[in-house]
Design a protein around this motif. Structure first.
Motif, mmCIF file in Angstrom:
data_model
loop_
_atom_site.group_PDB
_atom_site.id
_atom_site.type_symbol
_atom_site.label_atom_id
_atom_site.label_comp_id
_atom_site.label_asym_id
_atom_site.label_seq_id
_atom_site.Cartn_x
_atom_site.Cartn_y
_atom_site.Cartn_z
ATOM 1 N N GLY A 50 0.810 -1.209 0.000
ATOM 2 C CA GLY A 50 0.000 0.000 0.000
ATOM 3 C C GLY A 50 0.843 1.259 0.000
ATOM 4 O O GLY A 50 0.512 2.251 -0.660
ATOM 5 N N ARG A 51 1.951 1.247 0.742
ATOM 6 C CA ARG A 51 2.801 2.440 0.740
ATOM 7 C C ARG A 51 3.456 2.639 -0.615
ATOM 8 O O ARG A 51 3.671 3.769 -1.057
ATOM 9 N N ALA A 52 3.771 1.531 -1.301
ATOM 10 C CA ALA A 52 4.343 1.646 -2.642
ATOM 11 C C ALA A 52 3.303 2.170 -3.623
ATOM 12 O O ALA A 52 3.618 2.974 -4.517
ATOM 13 N N LEU B 161 15.138 -0.940 -13.892
ATOM 14 C CA LEU B 161 14.155 -0.428 -12.937
ATOM 15 C C LEU B 161 13.400 -1.568 -12.260
ATOM 16 O O LEU B 161 13.025 -1.467 -11.094
ATOM 17 N N VAL B 162 13.194 -2.663 -12.976
ATOM 18 C CA VAL B 162 12.555 -3.833 -12.379
ATOM 19 C C VAL B 162 13.431 -4.380 -11.255
ATOM 20 O O VAL B 162 12.935 -4.762 -10.188
ATOM 21 N N VAL B 163 14.751 -4.395 -11.463
ATOM 22 C CA VAL B 163 15.674 -4.843 -10.421
ATOM 23 C C VAL B 163 15.580 -3.927 -9.207
ATOM 24 O O VAL B 163 15.529 -4.390 -8.058
ATOM 25 N N ILE C 68 13.835 -2.415 -3.527
ATOM 26 C CA ILE C 68 13.424 -1.367 -2.587
ATOM 27 C C ILE C 68 11.927 -1.095 -2.538
ATOM 28 O O ILE C 68 11.434 -0.520 -1.576
ATOM 29 N N VAL C 69 11.189 -1.521 -3.554
ATOM 30 C CA VAL C 69 9.744 -1.272 -3.568
ATOM 31 C C VAL C 69 8.966 -2.469 -3.027
ATOM 32 O O VAL C 69 7.970 -2.304 -2.334
ATOM 33 N N ILE C 70 9.436 -3.674 -3.334
ATOM 34 C CA ILE C 70 8.703 -4.878 -2.937
ATOM 35 C C ILE C 70 9.443 -5.669 -1.862
ATOM 36 O O ILE C 70 8.912 -5.924 -0.771
ATOM 37 N N LEU D 207 3.549 -0.944 -10.207
ATOM 38 C CA LEU D 207 2.100 -0.827 -10.049
ATOM 39 C C LEU D 207 1.318 -2.099 -10.387
ATOM 40 O O LEU D 207 0.343 -2.417 -9.693
ATOM 41 N N PRO D 208 1.680 -2.856 -11.432
ATOM 42 C CA PRO D 208 0.923 -4.092 -11.702
ATOM 43 C C PRO D 208 0.922 -5.077 -10.548
ATOM 44 O O PRO D 208 0.047 -5.936 -10.463
#
Length: 297
Positions: free
Chosen positions: A37-39, A66-68, A73-75, A187-188
């Motif tokens: 949710g924060r992402a 960017l996927v790496v 850091i995002v997931i 986002l996906p």
């Protein structure tokens, strides 16, 4: 003070409250929602920034990188630390921060083509040992290895990868656009998980404030300064500023959560400052300095 150091220090200051805030957030929200949710929320801010700044679309090669960054850091890091902090204190989570600078430096060699000298590794290792000794003897680490510890270990590896890849990519896109595009690329994944795990029945004002912090600061604005600092000063070198983060995190844990912190924290902070200064004086060779024709040490 060099710009890279200043920006890196601002990023570390922002990140230092992330674990206490996450600990408070997961008390009233699903840990999966806190992570994704924060992402999701930060991605909405990122889209606004990208539109207002008229940022060009990244190339296909940059999207792959960017996927790496997003995996790290995002997931990866937010999810694993959220899961760990459902059963562990934020002081215990400081162990993650103690190992993270070394993880970042190793990934900087593997992914960002940097070559730190022996003096750098010695200074970094000394700072790491000082922080580990502190958290092991009085900073909150106790008990045998648990599932939460495994979460934290994997989180460190993934976060170091995200820092190194993002810092290197920031030399091309800039720090702000790197984290923004990483959030958009995610986002996906972040949207459906956020919607599926949304349950606000136990959320209080403190919980929402903590969630807002990890969304706006930990997942968004903090990376503006952090990635810009890594790009300007080198991933390995600026990454060592995070040696100060465990002590800052424990201070926040004391002030906000009431966890005890005594004179060992101050002594450790002094040792860490010395080690950080030594790492900043080491000359880390980056692709930029090699291209400029500067000698390798």
């Amino acid at each position: 003070m060099p710009a890279g150091v200043t920006l890196g220090a601002l990023g570390v200051l922002g990140f230092s409250y992330s674990l206490p805030a996450t600990r408070l957030a997961v008390a009233g929200l699903d840990p999966w929602f806190v992570a994704f949710g924060r992402a999701f929320g930060a991605a909405l801010l990122a889209i606004g920034y990208l539109v207002l700044s008229r940022a060009p679309l990244p190339t296909l090669a940059q999207v792959r990188r960017l996927v790496v960054v997003a995996v790290g850091i995002v997931i990866g890091f937010p999810l694993l630390t959220s899961l760990a902090l459902t059963t562990q204190t934020s002081a215990h989570g400081a162990v993650v921060i103690a190992v993270l600078p070394m993880s970042t430096a190793i990934w900087a060699v593997l992914r960002a083509s940097e070559r730190p000298p022996l003096a750098f590794w010695l200074s970094s290792g000394a700072g790491l040992l000082a922080v580990l000794a502190f958290v092991a003897t009085g900073g909150g680490f106790s008990g045998s290895l648990s599932v939460a510890d495994l979460y934290l270990l994997v989180a460190v590896v993934l976060c170091g990868l995200g820092y190194a890849e993002g810092g290197a990519l920031s030399r091309e896109l800039g720090g702000a656009r790197t984290v923004c595009w990483a959030l958009v690329v995610s986002l996906p994944v972040t949207v459906p998980v956020s919607l599926y795990t949304a349950d606000f029945s136990r959320a209080t004002g403190v919980v929402w404030f903590s969630f807002a912090y990890v969304t706006v600061i930990s997942m968004f604005l903090g990376f503006f300064a952090w990635y810009a600092g890594l790009a300007a000063g080198g991933v390995a070198k600026i990454g060592q500023i995070q040696l100060a983060q465990p002590v800052l995190t424990l201070m926040w844990s004391f002030l906000v959560l009431g966890e005890p912190v005594g004179w060992p924290a101050l002594a450790t902070a002094a040792v860490v400052v010395v080690c950080v200064v030594l790492t900043q004086r080491s000359r880390v060779v980056t692709p930029t300095t090699v291209a400029a024709g500067q000698p390798v040490r």
